[in-house]
Design a protein around this motif. Sequence first.
Motif, PDB file in Angstrom:
ATOM      1  N   LYS A   1     100.213 -34.925 -50.236  1.00 32.96           N
ATOM      2  CA  LYS A   1     100.564 -35.808 -49.118  1.00 32.96           C
ATOM      3  C   LYS A   1      99.413 -35.926 -48.122  1.00 32.96           C
ATOM      4  CE  LYS A   1     105.599 -35.329 -49.189  1.00 32.96           C
ATOM      5  NZ  LYS A   1     106.804 -34.849 -48.454  1.00 32.96           N
TER       6      LYS A   1
ATOM      7  N   ASP B   1      97.360 -39.377 -47.060  1.00 33.58           N
ATOM      8  CA  ASP B   1      97.121 -39.777 -45.675  1.00 33.58           C
ATOM      9  C   ASP B   1      95.649 -40.068 -45.430  1.00 33.58           C
ATOM     10  OD1 ASP B   1      99.786 -39.565 -45.034  1.00 33.58           O
ATOM     11  OD2 ASP B   1      99.625 -37.538 -44.215  1.00 33.58           O
ATOM     12  N   ARG B   2      94.764 -39.280 -46.049  1.00 34.74           N
ATOM     13  CA  ARG B   2      93.321 -39.500 -45.852  1.00 34.74           C
ATOM     14  C   ARG B   2      92.882 -40.864 -46.377  1.00 34.74           C
ATOM     15  NH1 ARG B   2      90.356 -34.017 -48.024  1.00 34.74           N
ATOM     16  NH2 ARG B   2      91.594 -32.475 -46.869  1.00 34.74           N
TER      17      ARG B   2
ATOM     18  N   GLN C   1     105.950 -41.953 -54.236  1.00 36.26           N
ATOM     19  CA  GLN C   1     104.852 -42.165 -53.283  1.00 36.26           C
ATOM     20  C   GLN C   1     104.344 -43.595 -53.448  1.00 36.26           C
ATOM     21  OE1 GLN C   1     104.553 -39.539 -51.208  1.00 36.26           O
ATOM     22  NE2 GLN C   1     106.122 -38.692 -52.570  1.00 36.26           N
TER      23      GLN C   1
ATOM     24  N   ARG D   1      88.556 -38.006 -44.504  1.00 38.55           N
ATOM     25  CA  ARG D   1      88.821 -39.394 -44.130  1.00 38.55           C
ATOM     26  C   ARG D   1      87.523 -40.119 -43.803  1.00 38.55           C
ATOM     27  NH1 ARG D   1      92.911 -43.389 -44.136  1.00 38.55           N
ATOM     28  NH2 ARG D   1      92.527 -44.846 -42.422  1.00 38.55           N
TER      29      ARG D   1
ATOM     30  N   GLU E   1     102.138 -45.318 -52.127  1.00 40.99           N
ATOM     31  CA  GLU E   1     100.680 -45.546 -52.043  1.00 40.99           C
ATOM     32  C   GLU E   1      99.964 -45.219 -53.342  1.00 40.99           C
ATOM     33  OE1 GLU E   1     102.363 -44.139 -48.104  1.00 40.99           O
ATOM     34  OE2 GLU E   1     102.359 -43.402 -50.177  1.00 40.99           O
TER      35      GLU E   1
ATOM     36  N   ARG F   1      94.943 -43.544 -47.085  1.00 45.48           N
ATOM     37  CA  ARG F   1      95.825 -44.658 -46.770  1.00 45.48           C
ATOM     38  C   ARG F   1      95.118 -45.694 -45.885  1.00 45.48           C
ATOM     39  NH1 ARG F   1      99.784 -41.976 -44.776  1.00 45.48           N
ATOM     40  NH2 ARG F   1     101.297 -42.131 -46.478  1.00 45.48           N
TER      41      ARG F   1
END
Length: 457
Positions: free
Chosen positions: A179, A183-184, A216, A141, A218, A186
Amino acid sequence: MKDTLPDPITIKPAGRRFQGSDQRAPLREGLRGCGEFGPSQTAGRFYPMACVALEVTQRCNLDCTLCYLSDRAEMTYDPPLSVLFARITTIRSHYGRGVSVQLTGGDPTLRKVDDLEALCREIKRLGMRSCLMTNGIRASRAMLTRLAAAGLDDVAFHVDMTQERNGFASEMELNRVRKAYIDRARGLGLRILFNTTVFGGNFAEIPALARFLRDQPEVGFVSFQMQADTGRGVLRARPDAITQDSVIRAVEQGYGTSLHFDSAAVGHSSCNRYSSVVSAGGKAVSLLSNQRLVQRVIAALEEVDTGQDAHIRIRPSVGRLIRRHPLLALWALGHLAGCLLRLGSGLLRGPVRRQAVFIHNFMAADALEEDRCASCVFMVATANGPLSMCVHNAQRDQHLAAPDRVDSPMGTYWWNAATRGLSARPNLPVLKDPEAAPLKRLKGQLRAARQSRKDAS
């Protein structure tokens, strides 16, 4: 000599060049020469090239059973920033603004983050688009945040069973990895892409994987890349069951609808198949279901914006299309409304998102087809200019050994992947012999063969 050349640095462009001022001409003529420049074609019409790979390292932290790198690739040195800046300049001179430059390798995250930031800034400065192509292991991230701030546009995560990640026995189990990667990335303003190699070991799971990716919101782009017999991987020929048509059927099964891959073209139809969908709440609808409408829109957009970088001015182009062709605009608007209505109850269960879906059919190293190479929309930046990805993969060592010419105010210098730093002469040193390397440094076929000999002794 240390890499201390000042910026800016230019390199004399080489390879396939455009004639006159139209940078689309080589791709357009290549497609026309093999009968692929029809009314559905977007390549060579709205843009001179879809994307160019900039290989920033040959190092990788995985040993995929299907790998396009060569046996000698990881015996080379990383190109210094001066060489990479020169190659970026060459990409810009060939294809102008808007082309996607893929920071790739190997895995680019094995370079220093400072280097990747500098490359993103330079690509942005020249008006091009940058994409980080990574297996995601080191793409934290924090790293993605820094790169987004430096101008990175896209991040493409390659995740599949060929990578033999520890603790995962199926593609569906790898969805935990996917997933986590979503998340990293987003909320960073990055378009998120996922690439998957389709091979015998996961072909039966492609419908389920396609369904997962469809759901998904995103993820803006998904690519299914068919197994190719090239590089150092231990898996070789593609199983007969894996064809463009069979992969299309598997992907459509997962999306739960026909995706109309023949309505719009992005390059040669034997190489790339493209669809665009809208999805919401576990349902998807193809935006390209009316081929006649798609072709009419393509023709109208070409009429209202004849620039070779029209693809980066899509909003003003659509505005002019609406003013000049109001009936066509109403037809397209009605079609879009119908697509949304077909989502039905999905509209109540989730956000509406558009997603691009690609199927890539890369060629085997010993089965290159001249017309497909001449109309390639996926190039690699080399010492001698952009080159078709499939050709480059088939001849990787030859191109790694070619010296890069770097011109600067201090004079002309040369770099070769077999040596560290820059030289005053275009030397042609031989790449290191992987047979002399320890077993732990080998990958792919050479590692398997060395291990087999060791076990037998």
